[in-house]
Structures are given as structure tokens and as C-alpha cells.
Design an enzyme around this catalytic site. Sequence first.
Site, short mmCIF file in Angstrom:
data_model
loop_
_atom_site.label_atom_id
_atom_site.label_comp_id
_atom_site.label_asym_id
_atom_site.label_seq_id
_atom_site.Cartn_x
_atom_site.Cartn_y
_atom_site.Cartn_z
N HIS A 195 -15.91 45.77 -10.54
CA HIS A 195 -16.60 45.37 -11.77
C HIS A 195 -16.46 43.92 -12.14
O HIS A 195 -17.01 43.49 -13.14
CB HIS A 195 -16.10 46.19 -12.96
CG HIS A 195 -16.63 47.58 -12.98
ND1 HIS A 195 -17.82 47.90 -13.58
CD2 HIS A 195 -16.16 48.72 -12.46
CE1 HIS A 195 -18.05 49.19 -13.44
NE2 HIS A 195 -17.05 49.72 -12.75
N ARG B 49 -18.01 41.69 -25.91
CA ARG B 49 -16.66 41.15 -26.04
C ARG B 49 -16.71 39.63 -26.14
O ARG B 49 -17.61 38.99 -25.57
CB ARG B 49 -15.81 41.56 -24.82
CG ARG B 49 -15.44 43.03 -24.79
CD ARG B 49 -14.65 43.43 -26.02
NE ARG B 49 -13.34 42.83 -26.04
CZ ARG B 49 -12.21 43.44 -25.73
NH1 ARG B 49 -12.23 44.71 -25.40
NH2 ARG B 49 -11.07 42.81 -25.78
N LYS C 82 -18.52 34.49 -21.27
CA LYS C 82 -19.74 34.98 -21.91
C LYS C 82 -20.37 33.91 -22.80
O LYS C 82 -21.50 34.03 -23.25
CB LYS C 82 -19.46 36.25 -22.71
CG LYS C 82 -19.10 37.46 -21.83
CD LYS C 82 -18.84 38.70 -22.67
CE LYS C 82 -18.41 39.91 -21.88
NZ LYS C 82 -19.55 40.69 -21.32
N THR D 279 -24.54 45.24 -19.37
CA THR D 279 -25.37 46.42 -19.67
C THR D 279 -25.99 46.25 -21.05
O THR D 279 -27.02 46.87 -21.34
CB THR D 279 -24.53 47.72 -19.64
OG1 THR D 279 -23.34 47.52 -20.39
CG2 THR D 279 -24.20 48.09 -18.21
N LYS E 299 -29.75 47.38 -22.76
CA LYS E 299 -29.97 48.10 -24.02
C LYS E 299 -30.96 47.34 -24.90
O LYS E 299 -31.86 47.92 -25.51
CB LYS E 299 -28.65 48.29 -24.77
CG LYS E 299 -27.61 49.09 -23.98
CD LYS E 299 -26.25 49.02 -24.66
CE LYS E 299 -25.13 49.43 -23.73
NZ LYS E 299 -23.79 49.07 -24.25
#
Length: 806
Positions: A357, A546, A551, A653, A657
Site C-alpha cells: 500500500h 489524513r 498529501k 480512494t 468517492k
Amino acid sequence: MFSGKEDFKEQYLAEVSETMAKPFGECTRREKYEVLAKMICSRAAKLHAETRLRHSTLRRKEVYYFSMEFLLGRLLTNYLINFGAEATVRAGLKDLGEDLDELSRMEPDPGLGNGGLGRLAACFLDSMAFEDIAATGMGARYRFGLFKQKIENGKQTEEPDPWLVNGYPWEIRNWDSARQIRFGGRVERTFENGKISFEHTAYQTVLAVPYDVPIVGYGGKTVNMLRLWQAEPPEEKIDLAAFSRGEYSEAVRERNEIEAITAILYPDDTTPAGKELRLKQEYFLTAAGIASIIDHYKHQYGASAWRAFPDRVAIHTNDTHPALCVPELMRLLLDQENLEWDDAWDIVTKTISFTNHTIMPEALEKWPIGLMQQLLPRVYMIIEEIDRRYRESFDRSLPGWQERLSSSAVLWDGQVRMANLSIIGSHSVNGVAAIHTDILKNDVFKAFCHRDSQKFNNKTNGVSHRRFLLESNPDLSELITSAIGSGWISDAGQLENLLPYGNDSAFLDELEKIKYGNKCRLASYIKESSGIIIDPASLFDVQVKRIHAYKRQLLNIFKIMHLYNRLKRDPDMDLHPHTFIFSGKAAQSYEFAKETVRLIHALADKVNSDPQVSEKIKVVFLENFGVSLGQLIYPAADISEQISTAGKEASGTGNMKFMFNGAVTLGTMDGANVEIHELAGDDNIFIFGLSAREVAEYGFRGDYHSQDICRRLPDLAQITDQLVNGFFGGQTDAFWSIHDALIRYNDEYFVLADFEDYLKTFFRAGEAFEDRRKWNRMSLANIAKAGYFTSDRTVLQYAEEIWNVK
Ligand SMILES: *Cc1c(COP(=O)(O)O)cnc(C)c1O
């Protein structure tokens, strides 16, 4: 399930009077919820028994999905939808003066995971049940899930999440299936009749007690099970002598030590502290799960049919946390079932598969050999032998073999490398998006690929479109169904039939109206929870996930600072009003992430309290992100921020969504964004920034200099200065660690490098938004093309290409 609302009411009220011993009208809302949930759960449990019988009669191959995390989300509404009973129950409750959504909010949202990985596991359970795959989830029943995030004075604080205080109506304690797990002690070799055997003595015994949660597939035909294992002391674990001396805490010391194993979920960004407990957790889950699989198998097929084991059982390990499945299954086959090494190894590798992952080096698990040896002496011996045989099998005549061996061996530098153990012990290793799998093959696990390239494969992640679209966005779901029928619920690919509606202005207007309604719903939640009033007609620009340096919430923050500075210089600047929405938890020990949270709040204060800019921009941070909050946010987004440094986000993911809910992605070519881009098409996404290759090349050449960029872009220099020059208050409030990460330590995640292109692309998206017709068409194109990202598709690929079921 119910023949109509009258039937439902009758059964429900009977259940209430039986279990609550008081009339319905005197029950609290929570009690009403509890009775309803228990009622649905017991029906689900009954159907689980039927499913098991059916699967076992058909001799279906069983899949066991091991994961340290499952982020289930609330189950009540989800299961009512899956049983086709939602409308009936909603109407019945209404007659009784109750509201299904209000009741549903009484349910604790179990935080048994950190984020994407745990939610993926839950989406897979949903889809496996829908696809009628005989699957069991194996997880841990943490008494405290991930911490509850509270913001105090603009800073994140963490509170425990005692989600079990009022009980959890969806679980069934299954004491009779408890297993004994051994920790510590000594292992002695003994020779008998020319055979070596291993005797384990002086160990500590821990009881693993399963709590079973039924997993209801859409349509209600298949009900699988999630087993959550809890650590308990064996009954005799109380020191009566100490107790009678009045030494109460000493008397229960060992009990507490054992119960600590499943007391709390570890945050993913771990500190060295508590490492031993984390390893205990991993072995605990693995050993309990493997033991129950072996027992069940022997019961079903007899004690000698081991050769057929891989044809009847698939064991999947979600990341390396359950990597000990490899030596533990070996241990049982060797020591308990008396198989020879080669036969046992053949079975293990044919049975186990593994998903990677992350390629973030700090997240590749390693354990000190000494710790492993002391805690799991027999398991460690087996790991040593796996490593020895791996080294022996290495072809030393090929050039470069030393390097390949040093990066692929299990034991290295005093440590056990769990990813290498997983790869060597599995027949399949998959990445979670095309670009991620490429990086695994060509970079991180290149040494393995040289020998075993056929092991490596890609399975792009997916999400349950039934939870994140059908359940979370009922109005949009109804519009979709009115246009193309309800087939998309079980076959998400049918969403493509929406494409022709891109030319139907009435349909597009309706789409816009529904988005507006969802934005109003979120706006009133924001008003209630934080007092901030936002304009639902503004563009909702959303980043929820998170908080992590890679990110790059920071890039988004800098964009907002830039807008602030521009609006201060030019209050009449032409800008459609924007609302910037953030949500997400920072790991408790991750200082940079916590500073990022503080920065978002400092900026929000500055922006929202300044009337000169707050007409145009607002900044909101929503506390305590989780599945339930996500379900409220994803349907309300216009722009989906997916702006990780290219090459760092394995898949993501959240991006999927948002897409199902018609948000348009503003993102880098990273993770599944690459595939979103490919499917939605260049016209329906906003892509910017360095590519993964360009980022890697900077790394090889070592010629990235973040300060040069500030020199070239005065606006950016102003922003980095503002972090520390008193803009956000006095020196004690300055953001030096963030400033230094960018300027002194050369901006590891290329925030400054991507800033200019990000900003340009953001403005391009803003322009597109103002052309409502064009935007709605883009939004629709995203929904229509999102079907590929259903986890139904993902689990079918796992089933056919990895597990060999169906
Ligand atoms: C989907 C989800 C995530 C993953 O989000 P990313 O944007 O992919 O990082 C994290 N947390 C929760 C609660 C989720 O539902």
C-alpha cells in the site's frame, strides 16, 4: 425482510417491549436505535448461517482477508438498503414519530482504522458479500479506535474514542471459538525416531476471543462475517496470593498486560515507543486467524488433505501488518500437522497473497531481530530458515546478484523486513493503482521482479459506490435511477448510460440543484458544529484525508494565502466566492502534520474575520474526520483536491468517492488520479504539476533548489515569509518548522516547485465553474465514468486473478 410497514412496526414494537421492558414512548432514541440494530443483526446472523451452509455445500473456496484495520462506518442504514427494507423501515418509524436518519446517528462509527487502508478493507467486505464470494474478514477488536480529534485554540488535541461504552449491537461474542496464543518462552529441539521436533515452554498464554460482525451484501442474499479478535487473559490469570495481601494492582498486573494487546489502534506514523505492543498485536491477529482457519479446514476436509489446502483456501494479507501469516502457517503445518518443510512451503506460498500500500520508505515495516526472537521464538526460527533458503536459492552467477540479495533478503542489518517476508511467502504481490504497481516493479521491489516478475500485478483500488453514492447521496441516486434505471446499483458500469444526458439541459439543471442541496446540508452542519456561516452558492473546494506532508495540504494553504494577499491588494479582484474545506487527522506524534492543522486554523481565523476578503473566500476545518463525516462531505464538493507529490500516493480512494458524487478533480498525475484522468478525459479534470518521473529525476540529479523558486516568484516568497514574520501573530505563533522544511531542508515534497502550475490550474477550474452549463456537464462526465472505481470491479479482479475463486 418485512412484508410492509405495518409488519415492520408490529415486529419492532414487539422487540422493544421484550428487550426494553418499557413502552416505546419511554425509550431514549439510543435505545430505539439499539433495538432496531439488534433486530437487523440477528436476522443477518441467521442469514450468515444459511450462506455458510450454501457455500460449504458448494465446496466454495474460502477467502480470508487479514487486515489490522477495518473502517466499517455505520451499518444500520447500509444494511437496511442491502436488505431492501430502507423505505419500509423509514415509513414505519415515521408513523411512530421517529426518523431513521436520527436513529442511525446514534450508532457509534467504529474507528478501527487510520484512513484509506482500513476503509478499503471495509469496501472489499461489502463488495465480496455482494459478489457472493465466500469471504471472512480477520481483524482486531480494539477497545479504543483511532483518537477523537478535538481542536482547542486552533490546535489538534486527541481524546480516546470509547466506542464500545454502550455496547455494539452488530457483534456476536463467540467464546466457543476462542483460541490460545503463545508469547515469549523458550523453544527446545528434541530428537525422536530420527525426527526433530520443537517444544515450546515457559510461554505466556493469551486468549483470542472472536467477536463476529455480519457483513450483509447488497440484495441480502449473501451474509459473510468479519471476525474481530479480542485479547483476554485466561481465567486463572489472577494472583490470589497478591490479592489477599491487599496488592490489588499486582494481582491483576498480568491481566492488564494481556488486555492491552487489543486496547488501542496504533496510528500509522508510529514512534518507537509501543513497538513491542504493536508486534504483539500483529502476531495476535495472525495467530488467532490462522488457527481458526486450520481448525475449520480440518473439520471440513479432514486432517490429512493438506495438499488441497491452496485450492480451498486463499489468505490475503492487507499490507505487511499480517505478514506473520507466512511463518505462522508454516509453524502449524510443520509442528502441529507434521508436514515436511518443502510441502508446507509449497502450500503456504500457494495460499497467501499480499497487497502493498505504500512506497514511503518509513512505512516499510521492520522489526529488530532481538525483539522478534524474544517475543516469538519459534516463529523467528522459521523466519530464519525462510531467509536461509531464500539466500541459498539465489543465482550467484548473474551480474548484480549481491545488490539484489541485499535488498531482497528478509533478515538484514539486525532487522526482519516484513515486506520482503510477505513477497517471498506469497504467490501474488499487487500494487493498488497502475502507476504504483509500476513503481513497485521498477524501483522499490525491482530485485524481486528480476526473479519473480510474474508474481507482481496491479489491482486498482475501488470504493463501495453503494455506500458513497447510493447511501450518502440519495437525491443524486434517485436522479440517476430516474434516467437510466436502477441497474447501476449492482453494475456500476451502467453509469456510463448517463453520458447522453450531457446534452439534456433539464437533467443538468437538476444535477446542479441536487449538488446545491448537498452543499446546504453540509453548510448547516458546519454552522452547527463550528458557527461558521458559509455560502452554499460559493465554490466548495475540498481536501479531506489524513494530514501528511506528501498529501500537501500545504500547497492548498499557500494557494489560499495567495488569494488572501491578492484580495488585500485588490479587494475588487474578480473572483467567484470560494469555500475551502479541510478535514483530517494528524498522527499524534507527527509534528509537521499537527503544525499543518494549526496553520489551517490560523489562516481560517485570519481570512474569516477579515470582512475585506471573507465575502470572497472562507476557510473551514471540520473536526474529527471519519467515514460518517466523509459521507456528508463527498456529496457536497465541487472540486476534489488530490494534490500529492507525484509518485507518493499509492492510489487514493477519496478521489474516487468524490468522482462518484460529481466533483471535478484538481490533481497531480499520481495514484489513481492517472486513471481518473484517462477515463474522464482531459476536458473533465484539472491536472497540474511535476510527473512522478520528473520528481524522481530531481532525486537522481540532486539539482532541486527550493530557494531559487522563491527568488523567481515574489508572491511565493511573501507567503513563506508570512509563515514566520508575525503575519500569524507573535513569534510564539510562527510556523518555523514548516518554513524550514521548505527553505532550509529544500522542500522534500516539491510544494514550491508545483505552486505556480497549481495556481494557474486552480484559476482555470474557477473559470470553468462560472460557466454553469459546462461545469455541470463535466460533473456528469465524472459520474458517468466513475463506475470503473467500484470495489465490485476490484474484488472481482482479486477473485479471478489472485484468489482463483469463481
Ligand atoms: C476514503 C477515506 C480515506 C482515504 O482518503 P484519501 O483521500 O484517499 O487519502 C481516509 N479516511 C476516511 C475516513 C475515508 O473514508
